[in-house]
Design a protein around this motif. Sequence first.
Motif, mmCIF file in Angstrom:
data_model
loop_
_atom_site.group_PDB
_atom_site.id
_atom_site.type_symbol
_atom_site.label_atom_id
_atom_site.label_comp_id
_atom_site.label_asym_id
_atom_site.label_seq_id
_atom_site.Cartn_x
_atom_site.Cartn_y
_atom_site.Cartn_z
ATOM 1 N N TRP A 75 0.838 -1.200 0.000
ATOM 2 C CA TRP A 75 0.000 0.000 0.000
ATOM 3 C C TRP A 75 0.872 1.248 0.000
ATOM 4 O O TRP A 75 0.597 2.213 -0.707
ATOM 5 C CB TRP A 75 -0.932 0.015 1.212
ATOM 6 N N GLY A 100 -6.007 0.963 -2.870
ATOM 7 C CA GLY A 100 -6.852 0.248 -1.911
ATOM 8 C C GLY A 100 -6.905 0.934 -0.562
ATOM 9 O O GLY A 100 -6.392 2.033 -0.361
ATOM 10 N N LYS A 101 -7.560 0.245 0.362
ATOM 11 C CA LYS A 101 -7.718 0.767 1.717
ATOM 12 C C LYS A 101 -6.389 0.670 2.467
ATOM 13 O O LYS A 101 -5.695 -0.336 2.395
ATOM 14 C CB LYS A 101 -8.787 -0.049 2.453
ATOM 15 N N LYS A 102 -6.055 1.731 3.195
ATOM 16 C CA LYS A 102 -4.803 1.744 3.937
ATOM 17 C C LYS A 102 -4.840 0.672 5.037
ATOM 18 O O LYS A 102 -5.710 0.693 5.899
ATOM 19 C CB LYS A 102 -4.583 3.111 4.573
ATOM 20 N N PRO A 103 -3.891 -0.260 5.011
ATOM 21 C CA PRO A 103 -3.827 -1.288 6.068
ATOM 22 C C PRO A 103 -3.112 -0.731 7.294
ATOM 23 O O PRO A 103 -2.495 0.339 7.232
ATOM 24 C CB PRO A 103 -3.006 -2.395 5.414
#
Length: 160
Positions: free
Chosen positions: A91, A97-100
């Motif tokens: 990321w 995508g969604k920040k992990p």
Amino acid sequence: MPHPKKRERVSFMSMMDDMLTIDNPIADRAPVFGGEHTLNVDAKNAIEDAVNTWLKEVGGTVESTGFLNTVTSGFRTMDEQQELYDAWTSWKDTGVGKKPPEATEPSKSLHPKGTAIDLGQSDFRGWFRKHGEEFGWYGKKYSGTKHHFEYKGKKGSGGK
């Protein structure tokens, strides 16, 4: 004549997990207040001492304060830490995508040793950031995060 058993291939990470969780005395883990997250026994006892002190101050219980929902992570296997690290670096490199959650390399993380804990936003986390060192826990800030704490032991008892 029967066929000899096939030797099962074992990955290096799997062997490391075994060393950290079976053959290593630090791997003696216990659940924090009987919840789903485990820690090394010394670290678990220290956080429970801190929580009990905080509960006396606020006049609550583990249940009434929702403390168990505050603990978002404790012990992780090396494989789990690697997965988190891979997701984070991917990321960070792409922004897709969604920040992990931020994660460090398994070899540098204390989660596989059961001596690191992540806490969600809560009154306890704020209190713990101020008082954790009294119980051998030290808050770490990685890129501004405030959720990660590492158990080093109390000062003067072989700790930090």
